[in-house]
Motif scaffolding. Structure first.
Motif, PDB file in Angstrom:
ATOM      1  N   SER A  70     -11.797   7.310 -12.888  1.00  0.00           N
ATOM      2  CA  SER A  70     -11.121   6.509 -11.866  1.00  0.00           C
ATOM      3  C   SER A  70      -9.754   7.075 -11.497  1.00  0.00           C
ATOM      4  CB  SER A  70     -10.953   5.063 -12.349  1.00  0.00           C
ATOM      5  OG  SER A  70      -9.991   5.000 -13.392  1.00  0.00           O
ATOM      6  N   PHE A  71      -9.289   6.660 -10.347  1.00  0.00           N
ATOM      7  CA  PHE A  71      -7.931   7.022  -9.917  1.00  0.00           C
ATOM      8  C   PHE A  71      -6.912   6.438 -10.884  1.00  0.00           C
ATOM      9  CE2 PHE A  71      -4.054   5.702  -7.746  1.00  0.00           C
ATOM     10  CZ  PHE A  71      -3.628   6.892  -7.181  1.00  0.00           C
ATOM     11  N   GLN A  72      -7.128   5.204 -11.325  1.00  0.00           N
ATOM     12  CA  GLN A  72      -6.183   4.541 -12.225  1.00  0.00           C
ATOM     13  C   GLN A  72      -6.056   5.292 -13.541  1.00  0.00           C
ATOM     14  OE1 GLN A  72      -4.182   1.850 -11.444  1.00  0.00           O
ATOM     15  NE2 GLN A  72      -3.209   2.480 -13.363  1.00  0.00           N
ATOM     16  N   TRP A  73      -7.152   5.873 -14.019  1.00  0.00           N
ATOM     17  CA  TRP A  73      -7.101   6.642 -15.272  1.00  0.00           C
ATOM     18  C   TRP A  73      -6.147   7.820 -15.112  1.00  0.00           C
ATOM     19  CZ3 TRP A  73      -8.016  11.613 -16.892  1.00  0.00           C
ATOM     20  CH2 TRP A  73      -8.141  11.822 -18.272  1.00  0.00           C
ATOM     21  N   LEU A  74      -6.211   8.493 -13.965  1.00  0.00           N
ATOM     22  CA  LEU A  74      -5.325   9.628 -13.707  1.00  0.00           C
ATOM     23  C   LEU A  74      -3.866   9.162 -13.676  1.00  0.00           C
ATOM     24  CD1 LEU A  74      -5.085  12.654 -12.996  1.00  0.00           C
ATOM     25  CD2 LEU A  74      -5.207  11.989 -10.591  1.00  0.00           C
ATOM     26  N   SER A 109     -16.877  -1.697   0.136  1.00  0.00           N
ATOM     27  CA  SER A 109     -17.838  -2.323  -0.783  1.00  0.00           C
ATOM     28  C   SER A 109     -17.229  -3.471  -1.572  1.00  0.00           C
ATOM     29  CB  SER A 109     -18.375  -1.270  -1.765  1.00  0.00           C
ATOM     30  OG  SER A 109     -17.329  -0.773  -2.585  1.00  0.00           O
ATOM     31  N   GLY A 110     -15.892  -3.644  -1.441  1.00  0.00           N
ATOM     32  CA  GLY A 110     -15.224  -4.718  -2.177  1.00  0.00           C
ATOM     33  C   GLY A 110     -14.556  -4.253  -3.446  1.00  0.00           C
ATOM     34  N   ALA A 111     -14.822  -3.023  -3.867  1.00  0.00           N
ATOM     35  CA  ALA A 111     -14.189  -2.486  -5.079  1.00  0.00           C
ATOM     36  C   ALA A 111     -12.741  -2.130  -4.778  1.00  0.00           C
ATOM     37  CB  ALA A 111     -14.946  -1.244  -5.554  1.00  0.00           C
ATOM     38  N   MET A 112     -11.894  -2.198  -5.806  1.00  0.00           N
ATOM     39  CA  MET A 112     -10.497  -1.840  -5.622  1.00  0.00           C
ATOM     40  C   MET A 112     -10.360  -0.320  -5.586  1.00  0.00           C
ATOM     41  SD  MET A 112      -9.584  -4.818  -5.287  1.00  0.00           S
ATOM     42  CE  MET A 112      -7.883  -4.456  -4.854  1.00  0.00           C
ATOM     43  N   THR A 116     -11.831   3.415  -7.991  1.00  0.00           N
ATOM     44  CA  THR A 116     -12.860   4.322  -7.476  1.00  0.00           C
ATOM     45  C   THR A 116     -12.767   5.694  -8.126  1.00  0.00           C
ATOM     46  OG1 THR A 116     -11.425   4.989  -5.642  1.00  0.00           O
ATOM     47  CG2 THR A 116     -12.930   3.143  -5.252  1.00  0.00           C
ATOM     48  N   ASN A 117     -13.843   6.436  -8.010  1.00  0.00           N
ATOM     49  CA  ASN A 117     -13.906   7.784  -8.577  1.00  0.00           C
ATOM     50  C   ASN A 117     -12.935   8.704  -7.824  1.00  0.00           C
ATOM     51  OD1 ASN A 117     -14.597  10.426  -9.367  1.00  0.00           O
ATOM     52  ND2 ASN A 117     -16.728   9.859  -9.707  1.00  0.00           N
TER      53      ASN A 117
END
Length: 372
Positions: A70-74, A109-112, A116-117
Motif C-alpha cells: 500500500s501507499f500508506q506502508w511506504l 471503488s470506495g477504497a481509500m 491502494t497498491n
C-alpha cells in the motif's frame, strides 16, 4: 504443525508442539517472530515479546497481514527513516499534512487512496489528485506534488518503487505574494511594538520585545528572519554588522548608522539584563551569544517566532493599527530594505543578491525626467 527443536529453550508455559505454524522464538533477542515469504523472499516479523502466552501468540497470527504494497506502508517506512528525521520540523509537518490529505481521498471503488497498491499509481492518477486539490488550494496542491515526488524518489532508491508517478505533473501557477507595507504603515507598526514592549509581559497591550528589534534589523540589514535570529555578538564588527545570508545570498557588512547601532545596543542590553535576572550562564564565546533571545534566555526558534508574530499581527488589526488587508510577513522587511536603498547604491550588493533577484525585491517606482 511444524517440527520444533527439542534442544531449543522456550519461555515457561509454552508447549512447543502447540505453537502456530511458522511462529518461532528468538532466544537471544527474547522475541516471538513469524516467518513468511513475500515476493519469493523469506522475511520475518516480530509478533510478541518473551512474556507472551500461548493464546497471545495464536491471537497475533490471526490478525490480518500488513498490507506492504500500500501507499500508506511506504509512508510509514519513510517516516521511520533517518532521512525523514533529518528534515526540518516544518518540512516534516508539510509531509504529514500531505499524507492526511491523501488519506481522505476515496477511489471510484470506495477504497481509500492511501490503502491502494502504490505500484499501480500512475501519472494520470497523481495529476487527477493534484487538479482536485488545486481547485480550492493551489498552494497546497504544489506542496503535495513536491512531497509525493520526494517520497517516491526515496522509495525508488530503496527498492520500494520502480517509477516515480509524480514526475512531469502539471501544477497550478501561483501568483507571488509580495506584500510590502508602506513606510507610514511600517512606522505605525514599529511604534506600536515598541510601546507594547514596555508593558509587563502577558498584560493587556503587551508585545514581545523581539518584534520591533527583528523588524528593524531585518529592514536595515535586508535580512531574512532566520538570518536575524542567528546573529550573535561575533557578528558585531568595528565598522558594522556582519550579515551572513542563506539560500546562496552573499555575506556582507552593513555599516553602522544611528538606527542600526541603537537597535543592536538594545538587543545586548535587554538580553544581558534577562540573563542576569534568570541567572542564565553567560557564554564566554561571542559566537554562542545570540543577539535576540526568548523570555527564557534561549535562542528564538522558528515556531516561537511564528507564534509571537501571528499574535502581534492579530493585535495590530484588533487595535486598528493595521487593516486586515495590510497584514504582512517578516520577509517583507527585506523587500522594504531593498526598495529603500539610497540612490546611487547597488541594491544587489547591499542585499547580497544577484541583480536579477534584486529587481524582484525592489518595488520602488522609477523616477525619470521629461524628454527634451
Amino acid at each position: 504443525m511444524s517440527k520444533r527443536l527439542k534442544s531449543k529453550k522456550y519461555p515457561p508455559g509454552i508447549d512447543a508442539n502447540k505453537l502456530p505454524a511458522n511462529v518461532n522464538f528468538h532466544a537471544s533477542r527474547k522475541i516471538w517472530y513469524l516467518s513468511f515469504f513475500e515476493d519469493g523472499i523469506r522475511k520475518t516479523k516480530k509478533i510478541a515479546t518473551a512474556d507472551a502466552t500461548m493464546s497471545d501468540l495464536w491471537e497475533a497470527v490471526k490478525q490480518p497481514a500488513e498490507n506492504t504494497s500500500s501507499f500508506q506502508w511506504l509512508v510509514d517506512q519513510f517516516e521511520q527513516s533517518p532521512q525523514f528525521r533529518k528534515l526540518a520540523k516544518n518540512t516534516c509537518l508539510s509531509h504529514q499534512n500531505t499524507w492526511a490529505i491523501i488519506s481522505k481521498q476515496a477511489t471510484a471503488s470506495g477504497a481509500m487512496l492511501s490503502e491502494t497498491n502504490r505500484h499501480k499509481w500512475t501519472q494520470p492518477l497523481v495529476q487527477k489528485l493534484i487538479d482536485k486539490i488545486a481547485e480550492d488550494r493551489p498552494t497546497t496542491a504544489v506542496r503535495v506534488k513536491q512531497n509525493l515526488s520526494r517520497l517516491f524518489n526515496w522509495g525508488i532508491n530503496r527498492g520500494y518503487m520502480k517509477i516515480n508517478p509524480a514526475t512531469n505533473i502539471e501544477i497550478p501557477e501561483l501568483k507571488p505574494k509580495r506584500v510590502m507595507p508602506s513606510k507610514a504603515v511600517l512606522a505605525r507598526v514599529i511604534s506600536y511594538a515598541k510601546e507594547g514592549a514596555k508593558l509587563k509581559a502577558h498584560s493587556a497591550g503587551s508585545v514581545s520585545p523581539i518584534i520591533w528589534k527583528t523588524l528593524e534589523i531585518a529592514r536595515l540589514c535586508r535580512l531574512r528572519g532566520i538570518e536575524v535570529r542567528q546573529l550573535t555578538d561575533a557578528d558585531i564588527l568595528e565598522n558594522g554588522l556582519l550579515c551572513r545570508r542563506s539560500k546562496g545570498s552573499a555575506t556582507n557588512v552593513t555599516l553602522w548608522d544611528d538606527k542600526l547601532k541603537a537597535v543592536i545596543d538594545a538587543c545586548i542590553k535587554d538580553r544581558d539584563a534577562l540573563w542576569a535576572k534568570r541567572r542564565y550562564p553567560y557564554p564566554m564565546n561571542p559566537k554562542d551569544r545570540r543577539l535576540l533571545v526568548n523570555t527564557h534566555g534561549d535562542p528564538i526558534t522558528l515556531s516561537g517566532w511564528q507564534a509571537a508574530w501571528q499574535k502581534f499581527m492579530q493585535d495590530c488589526v484588533q487595535n486598528k493599527v493595521l487593516l486586515e488587508e495590510e497584514k504582512f510577513g517578516l520577509h517583507a522587511m527585506k523587500r522594504r530594505g531593498v526598495t529603500d536603498t539610497k540612490a546611487g547604491e547597488d541594491r544587489a550588493e547591499a542585499a547580497g543578491l544577484s541583480p536579477k533577484v534584486a529587481k524582484i525585491y525592489n518595488q520602488s517606482i522609477p523616477r525619470v525626467n521629461t524628454p527634451d
